[in-house]
Design a protein around this motif. Sequence first.
Motif, PDB file in Angstrom:
ATOM      1  N   PHE A  16       0.824  -1.202   0.000  1.00 41.75           N
ATOM      2  CA  PHE A  16       0.000   0.000   0.000  1.00 41.75           C
ATOM      3  C   PHE A  16       0.862   1.258   0.000  1.00 41.75           C
ATOM      4  CE2 PHE A  16      -3.658  -2.597   1.615  1.00 41.75           C
ATOM      5  CZ  PHE A  16      -4.413  -2.400   0.477  1.00 41.75           C
ATOM      6  N   ILE A  19       1.744   1.874  -3.542  1.00 39.49           N
ATOM      7  CA  ILE A  19       0.599   2.443  -4.258  1.00 39.49           C
ATOM      8  C   ILE A  19       0.461   3.927  -3.935  1.00 39.49           C
ATOM      9  CG2 ILE A  19      -1.909   2.380  -4.476  1.00 39.49           C
ATOM     10  CD1 ILE A  19      -0.792   0.055  -5.773  1.00 39.49           C
ATOM     11  N   GLN A  35      -5.204  12.810  -1.294  1.00 39.19           N
ATOM     12  CA  GLN A  35      -6.077  11.659  -1.057  1.00 39.19           C
ATOM     13  C   GLN A  35      -5.276  10.372  -1.065  1.00 39.19           C
ATOM     14  OE1 GLN A  35      -9.694  11.050  -1.675  1.00 39.19           O
ATOM     15  NE2 GLN A  35     -10.437  13.064  -2.240  1.00 39.19           N
ATOM     16  N   ALA A  36      -4.527  10.171  -2.165  1.00 37.73           N
ATOM     17  CA  ALA A  36      -3.783   8.921  -2.302  1.00 37.73           C
ATOM     18  C   ALA A  36      -2.768   8.781  -1.175  1.00 37.73           C
ATOM     19  CB  ALA A  36      -3.086   8.883  -3.651  1.00 37.73           C
ATOM     20  N   THR A  38      -2.497  10.281   1.813  1.00 35.37           N
ATOM     21  CA  THR A  38      -3.009  10.153   3.179  1.00 35.37           C
ATOM     22  C   THR A  38      -3.541   8.756   3.448  1.00 35.37           C
ATOM     23  OG1 THR A  38      -3.721  12.421   3.000  1.00 35.37           O
ATOM     24  CG2 THR A  38      -4.513  11.181   4.868  1.00 35.37           C
ATOM     25  N   LYS A  39      -4.457   8.301   2.591  1.00 34.13           N
ATOM     26  CA  LYS A  39      -5.098   7.015   2.869  1.00 34.13           C
ATOM     27  C   LYS A  39      -4.093   5.868   2.836  1.00 34.13           C
ATOM     28  CE  LYS A  39      -9.110   8.376   0.348  1.00 34.13           C
ATOM     29  NZ  LYS A  39      -9.558   9.460   1.102  1.00 34.13           N
ATOM     30  N   CYS A  40      -3.355   5.772   1.719  1.00 34.89           N
ATOM     31  CA  CYS A  40      -2.488   4.611   1.566  1.00 34.89           C
ATOM     32  C   CYS A  40      -1.353   4.624   2.562  1.00 34.89           C
ATOM     33  CB  CYS A  40      -1.929   4.557   0.157  1.00 34.89           C
ATOM     34  SG  CYS A  40      -3.150   3.966  -0.985  1.00 34.89           S
ATOM     35  N   THR A  42      -1.241   6.041   5.506  1.00 37.73           N
ATOM     36  CA  THR A  42      -1.705   5.764   6.870  1.00 37.73           C
ATOM     37  C   THR A  42      -1.873   4.263   7.087  1.00 37.73           C
ATOM     38  OG1 THR A  42      -2.904   7.838   6.852  1.00 37.73           O
ATOM     39  CG2 THR A  42      -3.456   6.282   8.566  1.00 37.73           C
ATOM     40  N   LEU A  43      -2.693   3.629   6.256  1.00 40.97           N
ATOM     41  CA  LEU A  43      -2.935   2.203   6.481  1.00 40.97           C
ATOM     42  C   LEU A  43      -1.666   1.385   6.219  1.00 40.97           C
ATOM     43  CD1 LEU A  43      -5.408   0.355   7.245  1.00 40.97           C
ATOM     44  CD2 LEU A  43      -5.255  -0.409   4.914  1.00 40.97           C
TER      45      LEU A  43
END
Lengths: 111, 165
Positions: A16, A19, A35-36, A38-40, A42-43
């Motif tokens: 991730f 990505i 967006q990309a 932060t989300k990827c 973080t997880l």
Amino acid sequence: MSDIIGLVFISIGLFFDVIGCLGLVRLPDVYNRLQASTKCVTLGTCSILFGTFLVVGFTAAGFKALMCMAFLILTSPVAAHAIARGAHRAGVKLCKDSVVDEYAKDKEGEA
Amino acid sequence: MKRKTALFIIAFVTWVFLNWVPDTQHLIIGALASLLVVFITADLFTERQYTVKHHLRYWYFFTWYLPVFLWECFKANIDVAYRVLHPRLPIRPGIVKVKTKLKTDTALTFLANSITLTPGTLTVDINKDEGILYVHWIDVKAKDIESATKIVVERFERILTKIFE
């Protein structure tokens, strides 16, 4: 056994994260890139830290990994808000594929 | 005073975890550092403490909010991976307005953070007086305020109302 599960988590996290970096390169403007990333990230990073915790167990490094997960989940969205808001206020335009920008309409009077 | 005590305990516990395994030297320095933090930042700490009386709030938080949040977070990652790896970048970005009924600072913070970590949306700004959030949406499905609210906010608003209000 927990070693193998930990390594699986670390691999998922690495995937991730890659990505996320790819999104940073491919997507068109600041907001989409945020967006990309932060989300990827973080997880992905949480997954790597959790995998580390599973591998090393309840040791000094393990506790630090758990703390870092909590801090990361709390802080990374806040940082994203701050960057997005700052960028918009500083006049960074949305990319040309964008369909709507309510924020600019409402902020026209101020500035 | 209550607020300062709570902040001191949180800061001290964080310190102890960061310096595991605890010994006397670390504990003393940690207490001093926590006092300094309390002295500087106590005024910034949350305005309204949630009394420990409401045990149910915590149960809702751990058994209902957290699983939903983690699942949405995972879906968000799959979603981003799909969009990024697709050769033609299927995005349709834009900033929409959504309404929320939540009022308190903590609830709004949690709502904004949840929106950011769920599929396709990122909170840009918030207007607390009117209860309006500006949300950047990577794939705009609805431009008007009502239907956007329905899609973006509702799944978390019900849970957060139970927990924080």
